[in-house]
Enzyme design. Structure first.
Site, PDB file in Angstrom:
ATOM      1  N   ASP A  14       0.716  -1.229  -0.131  1.00  0.00           N
ATOM      2  CA  ASP A  14      -0.231  -0.005  -0.038  1.00  0.00           C
ATOM      3  C   ASP A  14       0.798   1.292   0.068  1.00  0.00           C
ATOM      4  O   ASP A  14       0.825   2.109  -0.757  1.00  0.00           O
ATOM      5  CB  ASP A  14      -1.063  -0.188   1.222  1.00  0.00           C
ATOM      6  CG  ASP A  14      -2.126  -0.986   1.038  1.00  0.00           C
ATOM      7  OD1 ASP A  14      -2.420  -1.296  -0.074  1.00  0.00           O
ATOM      8  OD2 ASP A  14      -2.650  -1.232   2.033  1.00  0.00           O
ATOM      9  N   ARG A  94       0.006   4.707  17.156  1.00  0.00           N
ATOM     10  CA  ARG A  94      -0.528   5.571  16.084  1.00  0.00           C
ATOM     11  C   ARG A  94      -0.148   7.037  16.469  1.00  0.00           C
ATOM     12  O   ARG A  94       0.278   7.932  15.691  1.00  0.00           O
ATOM     13  CB  ARG A  94      -1.816   5.500  15.799  1.00  0.00           C
ATOM     14  CG  ARG A  94      -2.199   4.336  14.833  1.00  0.00           C
ATOM     15  CD  ARG A  94      -1.060   3.348  14.419  1.00  0.00           C
ATOM     16  NE  ARG A  94      -1.530   2.365  13.469  1.00  0.00           N
ATOM     17  CZ  ARG A  94      -0.556   1.616  12.830  1.00  0.00           C
ATOM     18  NH1 ARG A  94       0.654   1.329  13.226  1.00  0.00           N
ATOM     19  NH2 ARG A  94      -0.619   0.712  11.853  1.00  0.00           N
ATOM     20  N   ASP A 123      -7.258   2.924  12.655  1.00  0.00           N
ATOM     21  CA  ASP A 123      -5.939   3.507  12.697  1.00  0.00           C
ATOM     22  C   ASP A 123      -6.001   4.670  11.749  1.00  0.00           C
ATOM     23  O   ASP A 123      -5.380   5.964  12.289  1.00  0.00           O
ATOM     24  CB  ASP A 123      -4.835   2.602  11.661  1.00  0.00           C
ATOM     25  CG  ASP A 123      -4.374   1.612  12.771  1.00  0.00           C
ATOM     26  OD1 ASP A 123      -4.555   1.789  13.945  1.00  0.00           O
ATOM     27  OD2 ASP A 123      -4.208   0.461  12.401  1.00  0.00           O
ATOM     28  N   SER A 174      -3.447 -10.101   7.630  1.00  0.00           N
ATOM     29  CA  SER A 174      -2.821  -8.498   7.724  1.00  0.00           C
ATOM     30  C   SER A 174      -2.621  -8.555   9.054  1.00  0.00           C
ATOM     31  O   SER A 174      -3.075  -8.831   9.959  1.00  0.00           O
ATOM     32  CB  SER A 174      -4.146  -7.828   7.506  1.00  0.00           C
ATOM     33  OG  SER A 174      -3.582  -6.578   7.953  1.00  0.00           O
TER      34      SER A 174
HETATM   35  N1  ARG Z   1      -7.741  -4.008  15.957  1.00  0.00           N
HETATM   36  C1  ARG Z   1      -6.514  -3.497  16.686  1.00  0.00           C
HETATM   37  C2  ARG Z   1      -6.754  -1.779  16.439  1.00  0.00           C
HETATM   38  O1  ARG Z   1      -7.539  -1.176  16.225  1.00  0.00           O
HETATM   39  C3  ARG Z   1      -5.434  -3.664  15.611  1.00  0.00           C
HETATM   40  C4  ARG Z   1      -5.243  -3.058  14.116  1.00  0.00           C
HETATM   41  C5  ARG Z   1      -4.357  -3.458  13.461  1.00  0.00           C
HETATM   42  N2  ARG Z   1      -3.833  -2.339  12.469  1.00  0.00           N
HETATM   43  C6  ARG Z   1      -3.239  -2.805  11.395  1.00  0.00           C
HETATM   44  N3  ARG Z   1      -3.221  -1.787  10.312  1.00  0.00           N
HETATM   45  N4  ARG Z   1      -3.234  -3.968  10.644  1.00  0.00           N
HETATM   46  O2  ARG Z   1      -5.879  -1.277  17.212  1.00  0.00           O
END
Ligand code: ARG
Length: 412
Positions: A14, A94, A123, A174
Site C-alpha cells: 500500500d 499511532r 488507525d 494482515s
Molecule cells: N484492531 C486493532 C486496533 O484497532 C489492531 C489494528 C491493526 N492495524 C493494522 N493496520 N493492521 O488497534
C-alpha cells in the site's frame, strides 16, 4: 517548487504504491518516514526501497524508547486494556507516528502528511485526529482510502510503475506489530467460529508444545514502572523484549478478541502480546497490595476510560492529560516486586512484596501474633447494618412473601 508530503512508510504494498500515486494525483514530492517501534521486521532495506519507489527523501527513525517511555508505560500504569482483552499495541503506536510525521513535516516545510490506512479501520481515525490536534493546518491524505484499487490492481500498478515489490504475499493475513504486541486479521480469522490456525502465531509457542516445566520470573517495579527482571536492572525496551521471548516460549499472550471498532464494525482480531500480558498482570498485582480498596475501585473506572481514549484516537486531548495526571499520582507507592509463573499458556501471579505494602500480617493472621480486635466487630457490624435493619422493618418485611419474594415453606 513542488509541495511536499510526509508519508508514513512501512515498506508494504500500500505505502509503496502511495509513493508513486501521491505525486501523480497531488503533484507533491514524497518524503518517506519509517519508524522502528520494535516490530522486529527487517527495516534495513526500507530506506532504499522508498527511494527506488520514487521518494525524494527517506528517513528511518528508531522510536522504540520514545514509544515505551511516553506511550506504553503510561498505558501500563493506567492498566489500560480495551474491552478487557486488547493491550492496545497498535493503538498506542499511532499517536507517536502522527507526532513524528508532524515534526518532520515542520522541519521539511511540508504542507501535508499521508498514511496507508483504509477507510474501514481504527488507525485512520487515530492518525487523522492526532494530526488535527497537533497541526490543524496540515492536510492529511490517505491514498488507500481514496484510490479504490483492489489488491490485484495495486499489484498491477506497482508492476507498471516499476515499484520494487514487497516479497510476494505468502499468507492471507494482515498483521501489525511493535514491542507491545502483534495483531493478526483477515483470512479464516474472519469466521469467528473458526479457531485461529497455528500459522497465524509468530511470537508465541503453542501452549500444548511449550515446556512441561514452568518458569518463574520476578519483576521489579518502581513507582509503577517495571525496572528489573530477576534482579537485573533493564531499560524498558530490553525488559519488554526479554519478556516477549520468555513468555512467548511458554505460550503466554495469545488473545482472541471479537472487537468493537470505532467505525461501528465488530471485528475478529487475534493478538500476541506476551510481555504486555505479563506486565499488566504483575502491575495490577502490585497495585492490589499498595493501593487502598477505594483507590482500586476508582482506578478501575479510570482504566476503562483510559483504554477507550487510546483506542478511539484521543491521545492528544485534555481528557487524556487529566487522567494521566491522576494515574501518575496513584503510582507513587507502587514499588516492589511481583513473582509470576509461566506455564503452558498461563501467566499466574504467585507472589508480591513491597516496602509500601498495605498488607499487614498481624492483622490478617489466624495464628499467634494476631492483633485484630474481634471484640470490636459486633459494634462495627451493628452500625454497618443499621440502615439495612431500618429499611427491612419499614418496607421489606411487610411484603406478602417477605424479603425473598417467595415463601420457602409454601414452595415445598
Ligand atoms: N484492531 C486493532 C486496533 O484497532 C489492531 C489494528 C491493526 N492495524 C493494522 N493496520 N493492521 O488497534
Amino acid at each position: 517548487m513542488k509541495e511536499k508530503v510526509v508519508l508514513a512508510y512501512s515498506g508494504g504494498l500500500d505505502t509503496s504504491v502511495a509513493i508513486k500515486w501521491l505525486p501523480e494525483k497531488y503533484g507533491m514530492d514524497v518524503i518517506a518516514l519509517t519508524l522502528d517501534v520494535g516490530g522486529e521486521k527487517d527495516i534495513s532495506s526500507v530506506r532504499e526501497k522508498a527511494l527506488k519507489a520514487g521518494a525524494v527523501k527517506a528517513l528511518v527513525v528508531d522510536a522504540k524508547e520514545l514509544f515505551v517511555k511516553h506511550f506504553v508505560f503510561p498505558a501500563l500504569a493506567a492498566d489500560a486494556i480495551y474491552e478487557g482483552q486488547y493491550p492496545l499495541a497498535t493503538a498506542l503506536s499511532r499517536p507517536l507516528i502522527a507526532k513524528l510525521l508532524v515534526d518532520v513535516a515542520r522541519e521539511e516545510g511540508a504542507k501535508a502528511i499521508a498514511h496507508g490506512c483504509t477507510g474501514k479501520g481504527n488507525d485512520q481515525v487515530r492518525f487523522d485526529v492526532s494530526t488535527a490536534a497537533l497541526a490543524p493546518d496540515l492536510k492529511v491524505i490517505a491514498p488507500a482510502r481514496e484510490w479504490r484499487m483492489t489488491r490485484e490492481e495495486e499489484m498491477e500498478y506497482a508492476h507498471r510503475h516499476k515499484i520494487p515489490m514487497p516479497p510476494a504475499k505468502t499468507t492471507p493475513y494482515s498483521t501489525d506489530q511493535n514491542l507491545w504486541g502483534r495483531s493478526i486479521e483477515c483470512g479464516i480469522l474472519e469466521d469467528p467460529w473458526a479457531e485461529p490456525p497455528e500459522e497465524v502465531y509468530a511470537w508465541t509457542k503453542s501452549p500444548g508444545e511449550s515446556p512441561d516445566k514452568p518458569v518463574y520470573i520476578e519483576i521489579g517495579f518502581e513507582k509503577g514502572l517495571p525496572v528489573s527482571l530477576d534482579g537485573e536492572d533493564l531499560s524498558g525496551v530490553a525488559l519488554i523484549r526479554r519478556l516477549n521471548e520468555m513468555a512467548g516460549a511458554h505460550g503466554v499472550g495469545r488473545i482472541d478478541h471479537l472487537e468493537n471498532r470505532l467505525v461501528g464494525i465488530k471485528s475478529r482480531e487475534v493478538y500476541e502480546s506476551p510481555a504486555a500480558t505479563v506486565l499488566l498482570k504483575a502491575h495490577k498485582a502490585l497495585e492490589m497490595m499498595t493501593l487502598s480498596k477505594e483507590q482500586l475501585r476508582f482506578k478501575e473506572r479510570v482504566a476503562q476510560e483510559y483504554a477507550d481514549l487510546i483506542y478511539d484516537g484521543l491521545w492528544f486531548t485534555a481528557l487524556h492529560q487529566d487522567l494521566a495526571a491522576y494515574v501518575q499520582s496513584t503510582q507513587r507507592h507502587v514499588t516492589g516486586a511481583v513473582r509470576v509463573k509461566l506455564h503452558k499458556g498461563n501467566c499466574i501471579v504467585v507472589g508480591r512484596k513491597s516496602p509500601k505494602s498495605l498488607y499487614s500480617y498481624s492483622l490478617a493472621t489466624y495464628d499467634k501474633g494476631d492483633v485484630f480486635d474481634q471484640q470490636a466487630a459486633p459494634g462495627f457490624i451493628y452500625i454497618w447494618g443499621l440502615p439495612v435493619r431500618v429499611q427491612a422493618q419499614v418496607q421489606l418485611l411487610e411484603q406478602p412473601d417477605g424479603i425473598l419474594g417467595v415463601s420457602v415453606r409454601k414452595e415445598k
